[in-house]
Motif scaffolding. Structure first.
Motif, PDB file in Angstrom:
ATOM      1  N   THR A  16      95.139  57.452  55.350  1.00 61.06           N
ATOM      2  CA  THR A  16      94.844  58.840  55.679  1.00 61.06           C
ATOM      3  C   THR A  16      95.880  59.724  55.018  1.00 61.06           C
ATOM      4  O   THR A  16      97.073  59.583  55.279  1.00 61.06           O
ATOM      5  N   PHE A  17      95.429  60.606  54.147  1.00 64.15           N
ATOM      6  CA  PHE A  17      96.283  61.607  53.525  1.00 64.15           C
ATOM      7  C   PHE A  17      96.030  62.887  54.309  1.00 64.15           C
ATOM      8  O   PHE A  17      95.018  63.559  54.095  1.00 64.15           O
ATOM      9  N   ALA A  18      96.931  63.188  55.249  1.00 67.37           N
ATOM     10  CA  ALA A  18      96.740  64.312  56.168  1.00 67.37           C
ATOM     11  C   ALA A  18      96.380  65.583  55.406  1.00 67.37           C
ATOM     12  O   ALA A  18      97.067  65.971  54.476  1.00 67.37           O
ATOM     13  N   GLY A  19      95.267  66.199  55.791  1.00 66.43           N
ATOM     14  CA  GLY A  19      94.805  67.424  55.157  1.00 66.43           C
ATOM     15  C   GLY A  19      94.106  67.231  53.830  1.00 66.43           C
ATOM     16  O   GLY A  19      93.750  68.205  53.166  1.00 66.43           O
ATOM     17  N   ASP A  20      93.872  65.981  53.412  1.00 69.84           N
ATOM     18  CA  ASP A  20      93.269  65.756  52.102  1.00 69.84           C
ATOM     19  C   ASP A  20      92.066  64.818  52.179  1.00 69.84           C
ATOM     20  O   ASP A  20      90.933  65.230  52.031  1.00 69.84           O
ATOM     21  N   ARG A  21      92.295  63.526  52.404  1.00 71.66           N
ATOM     22  CA  ARG A  21      91.201  62.550  52.349  1.00 71.66           C
ATOM     23  C   ARG A  21      91.573  61.297  53.123  1.00 71.66           C
ATOM     24  O   ARG A  21      92.724  61.070  53.452  1.00 71.66           O
ATOM     25  N   VAL A  22      90.565  60.481  53.347  1.00 73.66           N
ATOM     26  CA  VAL A  22      90.748  59.163  53.953  1.00 73.66           C
ATOM     27  C   VAL A  22      90.138  58.142  53.006  1.00 73.66           C
ATOM     28  O   VAL A  22      89.000  58.294  52.566  1.00 73.66           O
TER      29      VAL A  22
END
Length: 80
Positions: A16-22
């Motif tokens: 999980t890239f917070a604020g970007d993508r999973v």
């Protein structure tokens, strides 16, 4: 021979890239890494926090993009 990063992950791993993508699963992560890390990234760990079976590493990943500019990725991998 060292295992690849995917060798340290479960088959159903999620990044999980917070604020970007999973990213879900080893294949998606391999694809992301092949596209993103054209040159090996530089890892700088500022500090690590360990408790029981868990370790949190805080730092930066810097990489050279194809156009010659430096890029930096800050991400938080969150296990639910």
């Amino acid at each position: 021979m060292k295992p690849s990063l995917a060798g340290y992950c479960t088959d159903d791993v999620q990044w999980t890239f917070a604020g970007d993508r999973v990213l879900s699963g080893k294949d998606e992560i391999r694809g992301y890494m092949a596209d993103t890390y054209k040159m090996p990234p530089k890892f700088d760990v500022e500090y690590m926090i360990g408790e029981g079976d868990y370790v949190t590493a805080v730092g930066t990943i810097s990489l050279l993009e194809e156009n010659g500019l430096m890029a930096e990725l800050k991400a938080f991998v969150i296990r639910k």
